[in-house]
Design a protein around this motif. Structure first.
Motif, short mmCIF file in Angstrom:
data_model
loop_
_atom_site.label_atom_id
_atom_site.label_comp_id
_atom_site.label_asym_id
_atom_site.label_seq_id
_atom_site.Cartn_x
_atom_site.Cartn_y
_atom_site.Cartn_z
N LEU A 117 6.80 -0.24 43.81
CA LEU A 117 6.16 0.92 43.21
C LEU A 117 4.79 1.19 43.83
O LEU A 117 4.42 2.34 44.09
CB LEU A 117 6.02 0.72 41.70
CG LEU A 117 7.32 0.62 40.90
CD1 LEU A 117 7.02 0.31 39.44
CD2 LEU A 117 8.12 1.92 41.02
N VAL A 118 4.05 0.12 44.08
CA VAL A 118 2.73 0.27 44.71
C VAL A 118 2.89 0.83 46.12
O VAL A 118 2.11 1.70 46.55
CB VAL A 118 2.00 -1.08 44.73
CG1 VAL A 118 0.73 -0.99 45.57
CG2 VAL A 118 1.66 -1.54 43.32
N GLN A 119 3.90 0.36 46.83
CA GLN A 119 4.13 0.85 48.19
C GLN A 119 4.47 2.34 48.18
O GLN A 119 4.05 3.09 49.08
CB GLN A 119 5.26 0.07 48.86
CG GLN A 119 5.48 0.40 50.33
CD GLN A 119 4.25 0.13 51.18
OE1 GLN A 119 3.66 -0.94 51.10
NE2 GLN A 119 3.86 1.10 52.00
N SER A 120 5.20 2.79 47.18
CA SER A 120 5.50 4.22 47.09
C SER A 120 4.23 5.03 46.84
O SER A 120 4.07 6.13 47.38
CB SER A 120 6.52 4.47 45.97
OG SER A 120 5.98 4.17 44.70
N LEU A 121 3.32 4.48 46.04
CA LEU A 121 2.04 5.15 45.82
C LEU A 121 1.23 5.20 47.11
O LEU A 121 0.59 6.22 47.40
CB LEU A 121 1.27 4.41 44.73
CG LEU A 121 -0.15 4.93 44.42
CD1 LEU A 121 -0.09 6.37 43.94
CD2 LEU A 121 -0.83 4.04 43.39
N ILE A 122 1.25 4.12 47.87
CA ILE A 122 0.53 4.09 49.15
C ILE A 122 1.09 5.15 50.09
O ILE A 122 0.34 5.87 50.76
CB ILE A 122 0.65 2.68 49.78
CG1 ILE A 122 -0.10 1.66 48.93
CG2 ILE A 122 0.09 2.69 51.21
CD1 ILE A 122 0.12 0.23 49.37
N THR A 123 2.41 5.27 50.16
CA THR A 123 3.03 6.28 51.02
C THR A 123 2.66 7.68 50.58
O THR A 123 2.40 8.56 51.41
CB THR A 123 4.56 6.11 51.00
OG1 THR A 123 4.89 4.78 51.43
CG2 THR A 123 5.23 7.11 51.94
N MET A 124 2.57 7.89 49.27
CA MET A 124 2.21 9.20 48.76
C MET A 124 0.76 9.55 49.14
O MET A 124 0.46 10.70 49.46
CB MET A 124 2.37 9.22 47.24
CG MET A 124 2.06 10.56 46.59
SD MET A 124 2.39 10.54 44.81
CE MET A 124 1.19 9.32 44.26
N VAL A 125 -0.12 8.56 49.14
CA VAL A 125 -1.52 8.80 49.43
C VAL A 125 -1.76 8.97 50.93
O VAL A 125 -2.56 9.81 51.35
CB VAL A 125 -2.39 7.66 48.88
CG1 VAL A 125 -3.83 7.77 49.36
CG2 VAL A 125 -2.34 7.64 47.36
N THR A 126 -1.04 8.20 51.74
CA THR A 126 -1.34 8.15 53.18
C THR A 126 -0.31 8.82 54.06
O THR A 126 -0.58 9.05 55.25
CB THR A 126 -1.47 6.69 53.64
OG1 THR A 126 -0.18 6.03 53.49
CG2 THR A 126 -2.50 5.94 52.83
N ASP A 127 0.89 9.11 53.52
CA ASP A 127 1.99 9.61 54.34
C ASP A 127 2.29 8.63 55.49
O ASP A 127 2.62 9.03 56.60
CB ASP A 127 1.69 11.00 54.90
CG ASP A 127 2.94 11.72 55.37
OD1 ASP A 127 4.04 11.36 54.90
OD2 ASP A 127 2.82 12.61 56.23
N ASP A 128 2.12 7.33 55.19
CA ASP A 128 2.37 6.24 56.14
C ASP A 128 1.50 6.32 57.39
O ASP A 128 1.89 5.88 58.47
CB ASP A 128 3.85 6.18 56.54
CG ASP A 128 4.71 5.55 55.47
OD1 ASP A 128 4.16 4.75 54.66
OD2 ASP A 128 5.91 5.85 55.40
#
Length: 374
Positions: free
Chosen positions: A158-169
């Motif tokens: 779940l945290v990784q999905s939030l990171i992807t949402m914030v940074t777009d990887d």
């Protein structure tokens, strides 16, 4: 008529420094035990690694620069490794530490670069996010009774999905990350030794004092050895496990902020490479100094051992797979060694419980408290 010598007359005379031969013999046995391979085997393995790479790469490895590289380059890894020690002492796995580290790394960078906040505010908000991750882990594991291995892995996703949402990887970069005072958080050095090494030492001292010199530490070990028996003794095991998960999240979150300051960017995968090495160091550390117990200084020793091996491989060979192979091999060996040792208190209790006379529940509950008080 002969007289029997008194006990005082039979005592061997003390040496000029005030010690008796019996005291010296006792000290000698303790010294031999403390220096045995069982107690500090990692130190001897570490020395072997140093000798091997000194022969393999004599021009680059045995230098002061390499020592500084090992210390500075593994300080963040040491912080992540220490973050998993309190949960493991209570028999709780926290696999979300790598994701928490990545989260604070990108959030700090985002707040500094995009939001234009000051370093103090950005760090405070990022640490608040880490605190929330720890609270969520505690609720899922302790309140909802989900296995910690699965629960923290799910939380990490779940945290990784939030990171992807914030940074777009994509990594977040900007001059704000390279400017003072944020850059000094990890890049300021004294004699070539950077501040993260000091953070590592302070964290190790704090965890060592907690586990070895406080009642809370003894209760943590009792919880890890036998949760049910510790609960019967009045130990608030749920609260302890909850707090270890919060502590783990905060320390790994701080490691992410130090990492962002060190490299000058917020990476969405900052913590991923540290997960395996963190658990490898923690399990190797459990075989050292306090065999069978996860401890701070054994973990630091293991971090330096792993760091020396990885640094040596990097200087001696350019193979990218060598570092992962070395870390994975060390972890397997550590699991083999710690498997028997950590299970030993349970085995002893089981044998005691099956031998006459059969102890009561209260008697059985006292065993882990004695183990924890050693």
């Amino acid at each position: 008529m002969t007289s029997t010598p008194t006990r005082a007359a039979q005592v061997r005379p003390a040496r000029p420094d005030g010690t008796t031969p019996r005291t010296l013999a006792r000290l000698g046995r303790r010294t031999v035990a403390a220096l045995s391979f069982r107690s500090i085997g990692a130190v001897y393995v570490w020395l072997v690694i140093v000798v091997v790479f000194s022969v393999w790469a004599p021009e680059t490895f045995p230098t002061a620069t390499t020592i500084k590289q090992v210390l500075n380059g593994n300080a963040v890894a040491g912080l992540v490794a220490l973050s998993v020690v309190p949960p493991l002492a209570a028999r709780v796995f926290d696999l979300s530490v790598a994701y928490t580290m990545s989260l604070t790394s990108v959030l700090t960078a985002r707040f500094l670069v995009s939001a234009g906040l000051g370093p103090g505010t950005a760090i405070a908000l990022a640490m608040t996010a880490a605190l929330l991750v720890g609270v969520v882990n505690g609720i899922v594991v302790v309140v909802l009774r989900v296995d910690s291995f699965i629960a923290t892995l799910a939380t990490g996703a779940l945290v990784q999905s939030l990171i992807t949402m914030v940074t777009d990887d994509s990594s977040i970069t900007g001059v704000q990350l390279l400017a003072k005072p944020f850059a000094d958080l990890a890049q300021l050095d004294v004699g070539g030794i950077t501040l993260p090494v000091l953070y590592l030492l302070l964290a190790a001292v704090a965890i060592w004092f907690l586990l070895e010199h406080t009642a809370t530490g003894r209760r943590l070990y009792a919880t890890g050895f036998n949760t049910d028996a510790a609960r019967l003794q009045g130990v608030r095991t749920d609260r302890l496990r909850f707090m270890t998960l919060v502590t783990s999240a905060l320390l790994s979150g701080f490691a992410g902020i130090v990492f962002a300051s060190q490299v000058g960017s917020g990476s969405p995968t900052a913590g991923t490479p540290y997960l395996l090495s963190a658990y490898a160091a923690a399990f190797v550390g459990a075989t050292q100094l306090r065999a069978g117990r996860f401890n701070a200084w054994g973990t630091v020793l293991a971090v330096l051992l792993l760091g020396t091996g990885i640094t040596g491989l990097g200087l001696a060979t350019s193979a990218q797979w060598a570092a992962s192979l070395f870390t994975g091999s060390v972890l397997i060996v550590a699991l083999v060694l710690t498997g028997g040792r950590i299970a030993l208190p349970t085995a002893l209790r089981r044998r005691k419980a099956t031998s006459p006379p059969v102890p009561s529940e209260a008697g059985a509950a006292a065993v882990p408290d004695k183990e924890a008080g050693r």
